[in-house]
Design an enzyme around this catalytic site. Sequence first.
Site, mmCIF file in Angstrom:
data_model
loop_
_atom_site.group_PDB
_atom_site.id
_atom_site.type_symbol
_atom_site.label_atom_id
_atom_site.label_comp_id
_atom_site.label_asym_id
_atom_site.label_seq_id
_atom_site.Cartn_x
_atom_site.Cartn_y
_atom_site.Cartn_z
ATOM 1 N N TYR A 97 0.820 -1.226 0.000
ATOM 2 C CA TYR A 97 0.000 0.000 0.000
ATOM 3 C C TYR A 97 0.851 1.272 0.000
ATOM 4 O O TYR A 97 0.413 2.325 0.466
ATOM 5 C CB TYR A 97 -1.016 0.011 1.162
ATOM 6 C CG TYR A 97 -2.131 -0.983 0.945
ATOM 7 C CD1 TYR A 97 -1.907 -2.349 1.132
ATOM 8 C CD2 TYR A 97 -3.392 -0.582 0.506
ATOM 9 C CE1 TYR A 97 -2.905 -3.281 0.899
ATOM 10 C CE2 TYR A 97 -4.398 -1.513 0.276
ATOM 11 C CZ TYR A 97 -4.157 -2.852 0.472
ATOM 12 O OH TYR A 97 -5.141 -3.768 0.234
ATOM 13 N N HIS A 112 -6.757 -11.768 -7.446
ATOM 14 C CA HIS A 112 -6.973 -10.678 -6.491
ATOM 15 C C HIS A 112 -8.446 -10.299 -6.355
ATOM 16 O O HIS A 112 -8.997 -10.234 -5.271
ATOM 17 C CB HIS A 112 -6.140 -9.454 -6.871
ATOM 18 C CG HIS A 112 -6.224 -8.378 -5.834
ATOM 19 N ND1 HIS A 112 -5.781 -8.567 -4.533
ATOM 20 C CD2 HIS A 112 -6.716 -7.120 -5.879
ATOM 21 C CE1 HIS A 112 -6.006 -7.469 -3.832
ATOM 22 N NE2 HIS A 112 -6.575 -6.588 -4.614
ATOM 23 N N HIS A 166 -16.192 -3.073 -4.103
ATOM 24 C CA HIS A 166 -15.671 -3.774 -5.280
ATOM 25 C C HIS A 166 -16.711 -4.716 -5.875
ATOM 26 O O HIS A 166 -16.367 -5.726 -6.487
ATOM 27 C CB HIS A 166 -14.398 -4.540 -4.930
ATOM 28 C CG HIS A 166 -13.334 -3.665 -4.341
ATOM 29 N ND1 HIS A 166 -12.880 -2.534 -4.971
ATOM 30 C CD2 HIS A 166 -12.635 -3.766 -3.179
ATOM 31 C CE1 HIS A 166 -11.949 -1.970 -4.214
ATOM 32 N NE2 HIS A 166 -11.785 -2.680 -3.131
ATOM 33 N N HIS A 211 -8.767 -8.326 -2.186
ATOM 34 C CA HIS A 211 -9.371 -7.094 -2.676
ATOM 35 C C HIS A 211 -10.420 -6.512 -1.733
ATOM 36 O O HIS A 211 -10.342 -5.351 -1.359
ATOM 37 C CB HIS A 211 -9.950 -7.313 -4.069
ATOM 38 C CG HIS A 211 -10.100 -6.071 -4.885
ATOM 39 N ND1 HIS A 211 -9.224 -5.012 -4.812
ATOM 40 C CD2 HIS A 211 -11.034 -5.726 -5.823
ATOM 41 C CE1 HIS A 211 -9.613 -4.064 -5.659
ATOM 42 N NE2 HIS A 211 -10.693 -4.468 -6.280
ATOM 43 N N VAL A 212 -11.424 -7.307 -1.377
ATOM 44 C CA VAL A 212 -12.437 -6.837 -0.431
ATOM 45 C C VAL A 212 -11.881 -7.079 0.973
ATOM 46 O O VAL A 212 -11.491 -8.204 1.301
ATOM 47 C CB VAL A 212 -13.748 -7.609 -0.633
ATOM 48 C CG1 VAL A 212 -14.794 -7.152 0.378
ATOM 49 C CG2 VAL A 212 -14.257 -7.412 -2.061
HETATM 50 FE FE LIG Z 1 -7.207 -4.636 -3.933
#
Ligand SMILES: [Fe+2]
EC number: 3.1.3.2
Length: 470
Positions: free
Chosen positions: A201, A320, A330, A357-358
């Site tokens: 990140y 992902h 998402h 992802h979530v």
């Molecule tokens: Fe992601």
Amino acid sequence: MDLVRKSDFFSIVLVLCLVLNSLVLFCNGGITSRFVRKLEKTIDMPLDSDVFRVPPGYNAPQQVHITQGDVEGKAIIVSWVTQEAKGSNTVLYWKQNSSKKLKARGKTYTYKFYNYTSGYIHHCPIRNLEYDTKYYYVVGVGQTQREFWFFTPPEVGPDVPYTFGLIGDLGQSFDSNITLTHYENNPTKGQTVLFVGDISYADTYPDHDNRRWDSWGRFAERSTAYQPWIWTTGNHELDFAPEIKETRPFKPFKNRYRTPYRSSGSTEPFWYSIKRGSAYIIVLASYSAYGKYTPQYDWLEKEFPKVNRTETPWLIVLMHSPWYNSYDYHYMEGETMRVMYEPWFVKYKVDVVFAGHVHAYERSERVSNIAYNIVNGICHPVKDQSAPVYITIGDGGNVEGLATKMTEPQPKYSAYREASFGHAIFSIKNRTHAYYGWHRNQDGYAVEADKMWFHNRFWHCIDESPSHYS
Ligand SMILES: [Fe+2]
Ligand SMILES: *[C@@H]1O[C@H](CO)[C@@H](O)[C@H](O)[C@H]1NC(C)=O
Ligand SMILES: *[C@@H]1O[C@H](CO)[C@@H](O)[C@H](O)[C@H]1NC(C)=O
Ligand SMILES: *[C@@H]1O[C@H](CO)[C@@H](O)[C@H](O)[C@H]1NC(C)=O
Ligand SMILES: *[C@@H]1O[C@H](CO)[C@@H](O)[C@H](O)[C@H]1NC(C)=O
Ligand SMILES: CC(=O)N[C@H]1CO[C@H](CO)[C@@H](O)[C@@H]1O
């Protein structure tokens, strides 16, 4: 005290839900956990935190990590960074109880990102390792030497027990540290981490401050130096920033992390496959082209028929962006890839798909949604014993915080969902059985908040869902 009471309460709720769920069969959705978490802001650990400490000594190797280096598990890639000078790119390694030290030579890379210049990034493949053996290795030869160790996997075979850890969307917050600590202290020891994408990140910082890629590497080293992490690319690996003229996607990721993609005939590091023990693991790229005629599509089309379930009974796919996701976040982002590839997943009886992802947890029933052909209107997920279980494990604990909003009512295909940080363990016992458990960070290390026995789709294709047993 408080935590104990909460988890007792949770167990009761869970048992009640399981009973209710089995009574109503498949008519309603599954369980939305009522576990109540203390909602706190997720904050990144400051750069002067203990976990980010630079190892002492001149030009000491840092951010040490290993990954599988071939298809069969007889090679490993050792990677590390030296900050002050290039230093040696040699790895010394030896088998436990052997005095014969061997040498492998790697290559060194640097890259620039806007006004950031990386340290010296070393990648060194080590080949022809023996199966099921403990090796020690040393990096920083001739300057500050650091020693680590790893185990090679057992020889590929159908009844080889093997235990994988599942972590996704980890980041470098205080919660990320708790997730990693829980993974390390889980009494069921993961031997390899299947990482489903979104690593550091760093892109959440101004100009994608790449020092946060370095700090992540130092933070995760306590695990990544000792067991392979199998990398999947997420959107936070894209680092696509035209506003600062950084237009080559995945630049930091590609320089820092290696995957053995060439061994499996892939042409890009983002999609590839490996065998490990009794598992065949296919890693897909949600952020590389996957439509018909694209390199990833062509590769995958040829890849599925290569899987020999007599050799590797367990077929696992990592990606992902999840295909089955009932959170608001998402929502449907994985839909276009699902439309392209889901028929193959059913045809080739994939056992389980792990996605991230979530930033929450979810496990699906075995469902498919492949009957639709534009004109027939048949577009509902249906129970399908040839379909995989879809697990979203994007709950590593990154700075963006938890995804708490869910679509209501819970769709039928969703078996269990909960917005808590955690990790999971997938423990293969033999060709027919694997035990799976999800661990939330609020519980004791041994507690499984969600669990399931997996029955292999090729060797033992019977319904495992609780409703089946009612
Ligand atoms: Fe992601
Ligand atoms: C890069 O630029 C930012 C401002 O855009 C500045 O704060 C930072 O100190 C610069 N870093 C380097 C290494 O020059
Ligand atoms: C991270 O977790 C470890 C325990 O595994 C602990 O020793 C360390 O102090 C933690 N660091 C931070 C910044 O929370
Ligand atoms: C599949 O693997 C088994 C066990 O390794 C082997 O005997 C068999 O020949 C393989 N089948 C094919 C089609 O390669
Ligand atoms: C496979 O493992 C399961 C769970 O441990 C066990 O019940 C089963 O008997 C094993 N099968 C064989 C053939 O050993
Ligand atoms: C077979 C053998 O000699 N095993 C030894 C290898 O070394 C470890 C400690 O380094 C010993 O515990 C083993 O007994």
